[in-house]
Design an enzyme around this catalytic site. Structure first.
Site, PDB file in Angstrom:
ATOM      1  N   ASP A  31       0.830  -1.210   0.000  1.00 44.34           N
ATOM      2  CA  ASP A  31       0.000   0.000   0.000  1.00 44.34           C
ATOM      3  C   ASP A  31       0.860   1.253   0.000  1.00 44.34           C
ATOM      4  OD1 ASP A  31      -2.104  -1.681   0.137  1.00 44.34           O
ATOM      5  OD2 ASP A  31      -2.674  -1.227   2.198  1.00 44.34           O
ATOM      6  N   ILE A  56      -0.586  -8.951   0.119  1.00 44.62           N
ATOM      7  CA  ILE A  56      -1.525 -10.077  -0.015  1.00 44.62           C
ATOM      8  C   ILE A  56      -0.926 -11.107  -0.968  1.00 44.62           C
ATOM      9  CG2 ILE A  56      -3.805 -10.794  -0.857  1.00 44.62           C
ATOM     10  CD1 ILE A  56      -4.889  -8.070   0.003  1.00 44.62           C
ATOM     11  N   SER A  57      -0.407 -10.634  -2.091  1.00 44.10           N
ATOM     12  CA  SER A  57       0.224 -11.478  -3.121  1.00 44.10           C
ATOM     13  C   SER A  57      -0.465 -12.841  -3.220  1.00 44.10           C
ATOM     14  CB  SER A  57       1.727 -11.621  -2.853  1.00 44.10           C
ATOM     15  OG  SER A  57       2.018 -11.924  -1.502  1.00 44.10           O
ATOM     16  N   ARG A  81      -0.984  -5.012 -11.473  1.00 39.53           N
ATOM     17  CA  ARG A  81      -0.877  -5.623 -10.141  1.00 39.53           C
ATOM     18  C   ARG A  81       0.331  -6.550 -10.071  1.00 39.53           C
ATOM     19  NH1 ARG A  81      -7.188  -7.312  -9.163  1.00 39.53           N
ATOM     20  NH2 ARG A  81      -8.043  -5.213  -9.303  1.00 39.53           N
TER      21      ARG A  81
END
Lengths: 286, 286
Positions: A128, A171-172, A145
């Site tokens: 983030d 998160i990946s 992404r």
């Protein structure tokens, strides 16, 4: 022209050099020597002994037109081994993956603090946060992404090379992206301990229900209300690390953090698990 | 979904939160608290005292569904001030700019070694090398070259925040691009010494003739033969730092390295100039 063009043309120039049968001057050799040791330290198997410098090393070369030192030893720079020695630790990446709300940031904080209390230098890279700087040019398409994860992995690799314990918290959700990051690290292996992998995957294996109940950013509510599409765990998959699933810890560095019954471990306990692992694997000494 | 979407939606979610009159639970407050202290340390003016941890801090919370510690003090993480204390130095960026062949890499090597000999942690970011990793997706169009500089600046900023002395070595011929990098650093200013700028520009002011004579990569030859277009110093301009030109060192951190008569300083002498500057400005202590 920036250094970009230099890089592109260098290979052509090198080919030409090959054709000419390496008839380059000593000057070029020395220059290449500097360059290799300076910027590709992890590709070299040679370990250099850094001698404390004294003013006697700084002998001017009045007849030379080029910056140079009479003592070639002084051309050696501080490489990965030296940085690790300075920090008394081994640079590596702790990659924390898991659902939104699974406690990745909490663990990253706690781990950073725990390492600091042991005198170890770490740095947290948060997906983030990078959005406000390095990755601010990226949008939200699938390929962007993936690019976000790739760049984070590349920066994490630099931090590991610098000798830090880099804690990447993302998160990946896709194995493909995590595998890409993992594949970056082999050539960052430690010169002095090649059996070490420089990346440790930490899988925050918390139940979706718990993450949704926690919902610290209110995102699950929005996802359930249909205001977010493609939300991990709701209408987009999270692919857990395979090496955790099959319980082969020796095959690859990966640890799993999960509930004990219906009790979640505290941040300190979670951090302790990772620190114990790092310590056991020799990352907390050079 | 990756963390990208989270970030995008967060602002919407926050607006909704505002509308709802901050009726969030204590849990959310604590979570936001962790997040702010974890990833935006440079935006906080508060300095935290990190207490050595003992096992007594790790008190499990069996009735909680969420990862938490009973002692909120333990939620503090190691921030910039703590990392600088650990390293006994201040994180900053030494940005070396100059023509191809002006000795940027040589200085970067020598500086890194000199700092190491004083027990200081530095890391060299080289534009060419980043081309193989972080910036490997970039081509050679004007905007891609600018993006190359921007990303390097962003990474350098992260390293400075991590407490390292980051040595970035790039031709970076345009003031515009250098100014962009410089503008990134203000919010990375030191919490404890706000008058400090975190970036030091080092201008390798070597005559074109000398650089061309040196020509370590054979690029000037190619440029003169017309095989490279837009080569800095040949058919593309190098814009020297203005603050060096007007000799106002106190206005902005910038130093100039140049010939003494027709003699170039040795790498050790060059590095010594930069180290003296860093020391004088208090970067070599926390």
């Amino acid at each position: 022209m920036t250094e970009d063009l230099e890089w592109r043309v260098l290979s052509e120039s090198e080919k030409e050099r090959e054709r000419k049968g390496r008839r380059k001057s000593l000057l070029l050799c020395v220059s290449t020597f500097i360059h290799c040791h300076c910027f590709l330290p992890t590709l070299s198997t040679q370990q250099h002994t850094i001698k404390p410098l004294s003013p006697s090393h700084a002998i001017p070369t009045p007849h030379s037109k080029f910056p140079s030192d009479s003592d070639t030893q002084s051309l050696f720079f501080s490489g990965r081994a030296e940085r690790q020695k300075l920090l008394n630790q081994k640079g590596c990446v702790v990659w924390i993956t898991g659902l939104s709300g699974s406690g990745k940031s909490t663990l990253a904080c706690s781990l950073s603090r725990e390492l600091y209390s042991r005198g170890k230098l770490s740095y947290v890279l948060d997906g983030d946060n990078l959005r406000h700087g390095l990755n601010k040019d990226l949008g939200f398409k699938a390929e962007e992404r993936t690019e976000n994860i790739r760049r984070t992995g590349e920066v994490a690799k630099l931090f590991a090379d610098a000798g830090l314990i880099c804690v990447a918290s993302l998160i990946s959700p896709y194995r493909r992206d995590r595998d890409t990051c993992r594949s970056m690290l082999p050539d960052a292996n430690f010169i002095e301990a090649r059996h070490h992998e420089a990346i440790l995957i930490v899988f925050m294996n918390m139940p979706l229900e718990l993450c949704e109940l926690r919902d610290p950013k209110g995102l699950y509510k929005l996802a359930r209300a249909g205001k977010i599409k493609g939300f991990t765990g709701i209408d987009d998959p999270y692919e857990p690390p395979l090496n955790c699933e099959v319980h082969v810890p020796e095959a690859s560095k990966a640890i799993e953090i999960k509930q004990d019954g219906d009790v979640c471990p505290t941040p300190t306990v979670m951090a302790g698990q990772v620190v114990t692992y790092l310590e056991k694997e020799g990352f907390l000494e050079h």
